[in-house]
Design a protein around this motif. Structure first.
Motif, short mmCIF file in Angstrom:
data_model
loop_
_atom_site.label_atom_id
_atom_site.label_comp_id
_atom_site.label_asym_id
_atom_site.label_seq_id
_atom_site.Cartn_x
_atom_site.Cartn_y
_atom_site.Cartn_z
N GLY A 245 -20.16 -1.25 -2.26
CA GLY A 245 -19.31 -2.40 -2.53
C GLY A 245 -17.85 -2.01 -2.64
N LYS A 246 -17.59 -0.87 -3.29
CA LYS A 246 -16.21 -0.39 -3.43
C LYS A 246 -15.62 -0.08 -2.06
CE LYS A 246 -13.40 3.31 -5.34
NZ LYS A 246 -13.38 4.54 -6.13
N GLU A 247 -16.38 0.61 -1.23
CA GLU A 247 -15.87 0.97 0.10
C GLU A 247 -15.63 -0.28 0.95
OE1 GLU A 247 -14.23 3.34 2.95
OE2 GLU A 247 -14.79 3.92 0.91
N PHE A 248 -16.55 -1.24 0.88
CA PHE A 248 -16.37 -2.50 1.60
C PHE A 248 -15.10 -3.19 1.13
CE2 PHE A 248 -16.73 -7.04 2.14
CZ PHE A 248 -17.27 -7.19 3.41
N PHE A 249 -14.93 -3.26 -0.18
CA PHE A 249 -13.77 -3.90 -0.80
C PHE A 249 -12.48 -3.27 -0.30
CE2 PHE A 249 -10.80 -4.62 -4.30
CZ PHE A 249 -11.08 -5.91 -4.71
N VAL A 250 -12.40 -1.94 -0.33
CA VAL A 250 -11.18 -1.23 0.09
C VAL A 250 -10.89 -1.47 1.57
CG1 VAL A 250 -10.22 1.08 0.45
CG2 VAL A 250 -11.33 0.52 -1.72
N ARG A 251 -11.92 -1.34 2.40
CA ARG A 251 -11.71 -1.54 3.85
C ARG A 251 -11.34 -2.98 4.18
NH1 ARG A 251 -16.29 1.99 7.04
NH2 ARG A 251 -15.87 3.97 6.00
N ALA A 252 -12.01 -3.92 3.52
CA ALA A 252 -11.73 -5.34 3.77
C ALA A 252 -10.30 -5.68 3.38
CB ALA A 252 -12.71 -6.21 2.99
N LEU A 253 -9.85 -5.20 2.24
CA LEU A 253 -8.50 -5.52 1.80
C LEU A 253 -7.45 -4.87 2.70
CD1 LEU A 253 -8.82 -5.59 -2.08
CD2 LEU A 253 -9.30 -7.34 -0.38
N ALA A 254 -7.72 -3.67 3.18
CA ALA A 254 -6.80 -3.02 4.13
C ALA A 254 -6.72 -3.83 5.43
CB ALA A 254 -7.24 -1.59 4.41
N GLN A 255 -7.87 -4.29 5.91
CA GLN A 255 -7.90 -5.11 7.12
C GLN A 255 -7.13 -6.42 6.92
OE1 GLN A 255 -11.81 -5.67 8.86
NE2 GLN A 255 -11.18 -7.59 9.82
N LEU A 256 -7.32 -7.03 5.77
CA LEU A 256 -6.61 -8.28 5.47
C LEU A 256 -5.10 -8.06 5.37
CD1 LEU A 256 -9.12 -9.73 2.89
CD2 LEU A 256 -8.54 -10.76 5.09
N MET A 257 -4.70 -6.94 4.80
CA MET A 257 -3.27 -6.63 4.72
C MET A 257 -2.68 -6.51 6.12
SD MET A 257 -3.17 -3.98 1.50
CE MET A 257 -1.41 -3.67 1.56
N ASP A 258 -3.41 -5.84 7.01
CA ASP A 258 -2.94 -5.69 8.40
C ASP A 258 -2.88 -7.04 9.10
OD1 ASP A 258 -2.73 -2.95 8.11
OD2 ASP A 258 -4.65 -2.52 9.11
N GLU A 259 -3.89 -7.86 8.91
CA GLU A 259 -3.97 -9.15 9.60
C GLU A 259 -2.91 -10.14 9.11
OE1 GLU A 259 -6.94 -12.92 9.60
OE2 GLU A 259 -7.88 -10.98 10.04
N THR A 260 -2.70 -10.19 7.80
CA THR A 260 -1.83 -11.22 7.24
C THR A 260 -0.40 -10.78 6.99
OG1 THR A 260 -2.37 -10.63 4.95
CG2 THR A 260 -3.80 -12.27 6.03
N GLY A 261 -0.19 -9.47 6.87
CA GLY A 261 1.13 -8.98 6.51
C GLY A 261 1.42 -9.08 5.02
N LEU A 262 0.43 -9.51 4.24
CA LEU A 262 0.60 -9.60 2.79
C LEU A 262 0.55 -8.20 2.18
CD1 LEU A 262 -1.71 -12.63 1.93
CD2 LEU A 262 0.78 -12.58 1.87
N ASP A 263 1.23 -8.03 1.07
CA ASP A 263 1.16 -6.76 0.36
C ASP A 263 -0.05 -6.78 -0.58
OD1 ASP A 263 1.93 -8.41 -1.74
OD2 ASP A 263 3.91 -7.52 -1.97
N ARG A 264 -0.23 -5.70 -1.33
CA ARG A 264 -1.38 -5.61 -2.24
C ARG A 264 -1.42 -6.76 -3.23
NH1 ARG A 264 -2.92 0.50 -3.88
NH2 ARG A 264 -2.89 1.34 -1.78
#
Length: 124
Positions: free
Chosen positions: A69-88
Motif C-alpha cells: 500500500g505504501k509503495e502504491f501510494f508513493v508511485r500514485a502520488l508521483a504520477q499524479l504530480m507529473d500529470e497535474t503539475g501540482l506540488d506535494r
C-alpha cells in the motif's frame, strides 16, 4: 511508520487545508478516470492501513497494506504530480479530500475490492 505519517497528514488535511492548497486543487486540470482511481485507492489504502495499525476490526479483514500500500501510494502520488503539475501540498489536498469523502460516505470498504485489483495489476 507509514500509517502514522499518512494518517496524520490526511487527518490534518481533512480538518484544515491551507488556502493555497485548496486554491491550487480547484485550478488543477480535470483528472482522468485512471487518476481519479489512483486518488481514491491511495486514500482508501491509507485509511485501511491506519485502521490495521490501530487494530480496527473492519480494517483487519483486508490484506495487510503496510508495504504494498505504501509503495502504491508513493508511485500514485508521483504520477499524479507529473500529470497535474501540482506540488506535494496540492496532491496531499486531493488525497485528503478523497479520504474525507470516503469516510463521510462510508465508502472505504466499498471501494477496496476494486482498489485491491488495481494494486495487484500494478505488480507490487
Amino acid at each position: 511508520m507509514f500509517t502514522h505519517i499518512t494518517a496524520a497528514a490526511l487527518l490534518a488535511l481533512t480538518t484544515q487545508a491551507p488556502a493555497a492548497s485548496m486554491h491550487q486543487v480547484q485550478l488543477s486540470p480535470a483528472l482522468s478516470q485512471q487518476s481519479k482511481a489512483l486518488v481514491r485507492c491511495s486514500a482508501a489504502f491509507a485509511l485501511i492501513s491506519y485502521g490495521q495499525d490501530i487494530g480496527n476490526e473492519a480494517a483487519l479483514k483486508w490484506p495487510v497494506l503496510e508495504t504494498r500500500g505504501k509503495e502504491f501510494f508513493v508511485r500514485a502520488l508521483a504520477q499524479l504530480m507529473d500529470e497535474t503539475g501540482l506540488d506535494r501540498e496540492g496532491i496531499s489536498a486531493l488525497v485528503g479530500a478523497e479520504a474525507q469523502r470516503l469516510t463521510d460516505a462510508g465508502e472505504t470498504e466499498k471501494v477496496m475490492p476494486a482498489c485491491l485489483i488495481m494494486l495487484d495489476g500494478s505488480g507490487l
